[in-house]
Every structure is written in structure tokens, then in C-alpha cells.
Design a protein around this motif. Structure first.
Motif, PDB file in Angstrom:
ATOM      1  N   VAL A 199     -24.840 -28.419   5.321  1.00 15.28           N
ATOM      2  CA  VAL A 199     -23.883 -30.012   5.755  1.00 15.28           C
ATOM      3  C   VAL A 199     -22.623 -29.313   5.475  1.00 15.28           C
ATOM      4  O   VAL A 199     -22.468 -29.438   4.153  1.00 15.28           O
ATOM      5  CB  VAL A 199     -24.807 -30.859   5.963  1.00 15.28           C
ATOM      6  N   PRO A 200     -22.297 -30.200   6.647  1.00 19.24           N
ATOM      7  CA  PRO A 200     -20.253 -30.369   5.263  1.00 19.24           C
ATOM      8  C   PRO A 200     -20.756 -31.589   4.072  1.00 19.24           C
ATOM      9  O   PRO A 200     -21.480 -32.335   4.428  1.00 19.24           O
ATOM     10  CB  PRO A 200     -19.729 -30.976   6.735  1.00 19.24           C
ATOM     11  N   GLN A 201     -20.052 -30.855   3.428  1.00 19.82           N
ATOM     12  CA  GLN A 201     -19.570 -32.179   2.232  1.00 19.82           C
ATOM     13  C   GLN A 201     -19.066 -33.471   2.474  1.00 19.82           C
ATOM     14  O   GLN A 201     -17.864 -33.537   3.092  1.00 19.82           O
ATOM     15  CB  GLN A 201     -19.483 -31.770   0.875  1.00 19.82           C
ATOM     16  N   ASP A 202     -19.835 -34.557   1.794  1.00 21.57           N
ATOM     17  CA  ASP A 202     -18.925 -35.705   3.312  1.00 21.57           C
ATOM     18  C   ASP A 202     -18.275 -36.345   0.793  1.00 21.57           C
ATOM     19  O   ASP A 202     -18.941 -36.717   0.162  1.00 21.57           O
ATOM     20  CB  ASP A 202     -19.946 -37.086   3.308  1.00 21.57           C
ATOM     21  N   PRO A 203     -16.999 -35.856   1.446  1.00 19.63           N
ATOM     22  CA  PRO A 203     -15.823 -36.831   0.082  1.00 19.63           C
ATOM     23  C   PRO A 203     -16.090 -38.519  -0.170  1.00 19.63           C
ATOM     24  O   PRO A 203     -16.640 -38.532  -1.552  1.00 19.63           O
ATOM     25  CB  PRO A 203     -15.015 -36.156   0.573  1.00 19.63           C
ATOM     26  N   ASN A 204     -16.745 -38.633   1.136  1.00 22.57           N
ATOM     27  CA  ASN A 204     -17.377 -40.269   0.454  1.00 22.57           C
ATOM     28  C   ASN A 204     -18.334 -40.733  -0.099  1.00 22.57           C
ATOM     29  O   ASN A 204     -19.027 -42.213  -0.938  1.00 22.57           O
ATOM     30  CB  ASN A 204     -17.228 -41.449   1.814  1.00 22.57           C
ATOM     31  N   GLU A 205     -19.247 -39.779  -0.693  1.00 18.05           N
ATOM     32  CA  GLU A 205     -20.287 -39.858  -0.637  1.00 18.05           C
ATOM     33  C   GLU A 205     -20.288 -39.766  -1.857  1.00 18.05           C
ATOM     34  O   GLU A 205     -19.668 -39.220  -3.229  1.00 18.05           O
ATOM     35  CB  GLU A 205     -21.528 -38.596  -0.752  1.00 18.05           C
ATOM     36  N   GLU A 206     -21.693 -40.758  -2.971  1.00 19.96           N
ATOM     37  CA  GLU A 206     -21.441 -40.314  -5.082  1.00 19.96           C
ATOM     38  C   GLU A 206     -21.247 -39.297  -5.564  1.00 19.96           C
ATOM     39  O   GLU A 206     -21.931 -38.416  -4.825  1.00 19.96           O
ATOM     40  CB  GLU A 206     -23.313 -40.717  -4.680  1.00 19.96           C
ATOM     41  N   THR A 207     -20.236 -39.107  -6.628  1.00 19.63           N
ATOM     42  CA  THR A 207     -20.895 -37.738  -6.848  1.00 19.63           C
ATOM     43  C   THR A 207     -22.222 -37.540  -7.651  1.00 19.63           C
ATOM     44  O   THR A 207     -22.176 -38.840  -8.188  1.00 19.63           O
ATOM     45  CB  THR A 207     -19.290 -37.306  -7.477  1.00 19.63           C
ATOM     46  N   ALA A 208     -21.789 -36.641  -8.397  1.00 18.73           N
ATOM     47  CA  ALA A 208     -23.138 -35.705  -8.931  1.00 18.73           C
ATOM     48  C   ALA A 208     -22.796 -36.782  -9.880  1.00 18.73           C
ATOM     49  O   ALA A 208     -24.189 -37.071 -11.053  1.00 18.73           O
ATOM     50  CB  ALA A 208     -22.782 -34.363  -9.164  1.00 18.73           C
ATOM     51  N   SER A 209     -21.949 -36.937 -11.170  1.00 17.21           N
ATOM     52  CA  SER A 209     -21.584 -37.374 -12.144  1.00 17.21           C
ATOM     53  C   SER A 209     -21.356 -38.973 -12.283  1.00 17.21           C
ATOM     54  O   SER A 209     -22.247 -39.274 -13.278  1.00 17.21           O
ATOM     55  CB  SER A 209     -19.994 -37.823 -12.544  1.00 17.21           C
ATOM     56  N   GLU A 210     -21.458 -39.765 -11.525  1.00 15.84           N
ATOM     57  CA  GLU A 210     -22.491 -40.569 -10.953  1.00 15.84           C
ATOM     58  C   GLU A 210     -23.300 -41.279 -10.736  1.00 15.84           C
ATOM     59  O   GLU A 210     -24.331 -42.215 -11.573  1.00 15.84           O
ATOM     60  CB  GLU A 210     -21.350 -41.545  -9.096  1.00 15.84           C
ATOM     61  N   LEU A 211     -24.176 -40.320  -9.752  1.00 13.76           N
ATOM     62  CA  LEU A 211     -25.606 -40.063 -10.084  1.00 13.76           C
ATOM     63  C   LEU A 211     -26.325 -39.670 -11.332  1.00 13.76           C
ATOM     64  O   LEU A 211     -27.345 -41.235 -11.359  1.00 13.76           O
ATOM     65  CB  LEU A 211     -26.167 -38.976  -8.479  1.00 13.76           C
ATOM     66  N   LEU A 212     -25.936 -39.301 -11.903  1.00 16.51           N
ATOM     67  CA  LEU A 212     -26.637 -38.525 -13.482  1.00 16.51           C
ATOM     68  C   LEU A 212     -26.406 -39.999 -13.994  1.00 16.51           C
ATOM     69  O   LEU A 212     -26.846 -39.562 -15.080  1.00 16.51           O
ATOM     70  CB  LEU A 212     -25.519 -37.873 -13.780  1.00 16.51           C
ATOM     71  N   GLU A 213     -24.623 -40.393 -14.421  1.00 11.91           N
ATOM     72  CA  GLU A 213     -25.268 -41.902 -15.257  1.00 11.91           C
ATOM     73  C   GLU A 213     -26.243 -42.638 -14.884  1.00 11.91           C
ATOM     74  O   GLU A 213     -26.583 -43.595 -15.963  1.00 11.91           O
ATOM     75  CB  GLU A 213     -23.325 -42.487 -14.765  1.00 11.91           C
ATOM     76  N   LYS A 214     -26.828 -42.488 -13.612  1.00 11.89           N
ATOM     77  CA  LYS A 214     -27.496 -43.755 -13.252  1.00 11.89           C
ATOM     78  C   LYS A 214     -28.760 -43.223 -13.717  1.00 11.89           C
ATOM     79  O   LYS A 214     -30.125 -44.539 -14.137  1.00 11.89           O
ATOM     80  CB  LYS A 214     -27.400 -44.246 -11.666  1.00 11.89           C
ATOM     81  N   ILE A 215     -28.400 -41.819 -13.207  1.00 10.07           N
ATOM     82  CA  ILE A 215     -30.312 -41.094 -13.725  1.00 10.07           C
ATOM     83  C   ILE A 215     -31.017 -41.454 -15.254  1.00 10.07           C
ATOM     84  O   ILE A 215     -31.959 -41.321 -15.841  1.00 10.07           O
ATOM     85  CB  ILE A 215     -29.887 -39.827 -13.145  1.00 10.07           C
ATOM     86  N   ILE A 216     -29.690 -41.373 -15.809  1.00 10.08           N
ATOM     87  CA  ILE A 216     -29.600 -41.374 -16.970  1.00 10.08           C
ATOM     88  C   ILE A 216     -30.015 -42.943 -17.697  1.00 10.08           C
ATOM     89  O   ILE A 216     -30.478 -42.739 -18.514  1.00 10.08           O
ATOM     90  CB  ILE A 216     -28.386 -41.139 -17.894  1.00 10.08           C
ATOM     91  N   ALA A 217     -29.221 -43.903 -17.310  1.00  9.69           N
ATOM     92  CA  ALA A 217     -29.423 -45.240 -17.467  1.00  9.69           C
ATOM     93  C   ALA A 217     -30.919 -45.115 -16.710  1.00  9.69           C
ATOM     94  O   ALA A 217     -31.652 -46.179 -18.125  1.00  9.69           O
ATOM     95  CB  ALA A 217     -28.907 -45.583 -16.618  1.00  9.69           C
ATOM     96  N   ASP A 218     -31.731 -44.713 -15.941  1.00 10.94           N
ATOM     97  CA  ASP A 218     -33.249 -45.229 -15.361  1.00 10.94           C
ATOM     98  C   ASP A 218     -33.394 -44.123 -16.691  1.00 10.94           C
ATOM     99  O   ASP A 218     -35.156 -44.653 -16.959  1.00 10.94           O
ATOM    100  CB  ASP A 218     -32.955 -44.576 -14.224  1.00 10.94           C
ATOM    101  N   LYS A 219     -33.370 -43.220 -16.996  1.00 13.81           N
ATOM    102  CA  LYS A 219     -34.271 -42.225 -18.354  1.00 13.81           C
ATOM    103  C   LYS A 219     -34.530 -43.221 -19.178  1.00 13.81           C
ATOM    104  O   LYS A 219     -35.370 -43.287 -20.372  1.00 13.81           O
ATOM    105  CB  LYS A 219     -33.406 -41.181 -18.262  1.00 13.81           C
ATOM    106  N   LYS A 220     -33.147 -43.554 -20.002  1.00 19.75           N
ATOM    107  CA  LYS A 220     -33.817 -43.867 -21.814  1.00 19.75           C
ATOM    108  C   LYS A 220     -34.153 -45.453 -20.618  1.00 19.75           C
ATOM    109  O   LYS A 220     -34.725 -46.125 -22.017  1.00 19.75           O
ATOM    110  CB  LYS A 220     -31.671 -44.988 -21.520  1.00 19.75           C
ATOM    111  N   ARG A 221     -33.906 -46.314 -20.281  1.00 18.16           N
ATOM    112  CA  ARG A 221     -35.180 -46.970 -19.816  1.00 18.16           C
ATOM    113  C   ARG A 221     -36.404 -47.299 -19.792  1.00 18.16           C
ATOM    114  O   ARG A 221     -37.321 -47.880 -21.415  1.00 18.16           O
ATOM    115  CB  ARG A 221     -34.731 -48.652 -18.621  1.00 18.16           C
ATOM    116  N   LEU A 222     -37.053 -45.728 -19.333  1.00 16.91           N
ATOM    117  CA  LEU A 222     -37.996 -45.540 -18.848  1.00 16.91           C
ATOM    118  C   LEU A 222     -38.823 -45.473 -20.955  1.00 16.91           C
ATOM    119  O   LEU A 222     -40.101 -44.841 -20.626  1.00 16.91           O
ATOM    120  CB  LEU A 222     -38.273 -44.146 -18.525  1.00 16.91           C
TER     121      LEU A 222
END
Length: 157
Positions: free
Chosen positions: A37-60
Motif C-alpha cells: 500500500v502507499p506509505q502515509d507520511p502522516n503516520e507515526e515513524t518506526a522510530s516513534e513507535l519504537l520509543e513507545k515499545i521500549i518504554a512499554d518493555k521497560k515498564r513490563l
């Protein structure tokens, strides 16, 4: 098979043996490479999502729901099998999840299998990707192994 070959030979392929499997493989490859599918430049980037995932992982980890995992080296250029969209990022599974190995439910107990819980085995890591789980186990198998299943989307916001 690449997508150009697929479309050039669509009529031949659709009647060929294994055509549905070939189509599934092509769709999966296009999706993994960010070309489905076409990539949406308005979507969250992988780096932004990764920051959230790392924060979730640290919390867990702090809540003792995950074990602290070994830090692995950054992915090197020679490890990258293909280009991905600029907003995506190559990551090691260890960076975004909790992985481990252990025992397999007793195969002599049929009530352990044909359940609804995905049971991944190391052999299902094809070409570096986990596509699907061929086996599913029951709650009984999971409980008897003294394991717990992570809920879907545990690490995603």
C-alpha cells in the motif's frame, strides 16, 4: 517471484498448481517490503513507535512481567536483505519483545493441541521472518507447561 513477473503472467499463474500459495507469498513479500500500500507520511515513524515499545518493555521488566533481555548489536548494512520505506526501521526481535525457549507440550496428549493459542517453534522462522504458527495449543497445555501467553498487541499502543 517478483510482482512484475506475477502480473505479466497472471492468467498462467492463476490456473497453475499452488497458485493461491504463490499469491499469498507475493502479498506477504510486498507487505513486508512496504510495497503493498502507499506509505502515509502522516503516520507515526518506526522510530516513534519504537520509543513507545521500549518504554512499554521497560515498564513490563520493572513489573517483572518480562525478563531483561540481552543487548544485541545494531543491525549492520550487510544483514539487511532488502530496502524498506524511509519511515520504517530494521530491528532485532529481542529489541521489541520477550523471547525464550522451553519445553514443548506433550505430543502424546491430543487435548494439548488444536487449540486457539499460537505455538511458535524455531523452525517457523523462515527467511528471517515469522509468518504464521502451524500449531495451536490449548489453555490446558499452556497451564501444564507453567507458561503464560502474551495478549495480542501487548507492545503496541
Amino acid at each position: 517471484m517478483n510482482h512484475e513477473t506475477f502480473f505479466e503472467n497472471f492468467e498462467l499463474l492463476i490456473d497453475a498448481p499452488n497458485s493461491v500459495e504463490e499469491l499469498r507469498e507475493l502479498i506477504l513479500q510486498l507487505a513486508v517490503k512496504g510495497k503493498l500500500v502507499p506509505q502515509d507520511p502522516n503516520e507515526e515513524t518506526a522510530s516513534e513507535l519504537l520509543e513507545k515499545i521500549i518504554a512499554d518493555k521497560k515498564r513490563l521488566i520493572k513489573e517483572k512481567k518480562f525478563k531483561k533481555s540481552q543487548t544485541l548489536p545494531e543491525i549492520k548494512k550487510d544483514e539487511i536483505p532488502f530496502d524498506i520505506p524511509k519511515t520504517w526501521k530494521w530491528m532485532r526481535l529481542n529489541d521489541v519483545g520477550d523471547w525464550g525457549a522451553g519445553s514443548t507440550p506433550d505430543r502424546k496428549k491430543p487435548d494439548y493441541y488444536e487449540g486457539s493459542i499460537l505455538w511458535f517453534k524455531s523452525g517457523e522462522l523462515n527467511n528471517g521472518y515469522i509468518n504464521d504458527s502451524k500449531e495451536k495449543i490449548t489453555d490446558s497445555a499452556l497451564n501444564d507447561l507453567n507458561r503464560s501467553a502474551l495478549p495480542p498487541c501487548t507492545l503496541h499502543s
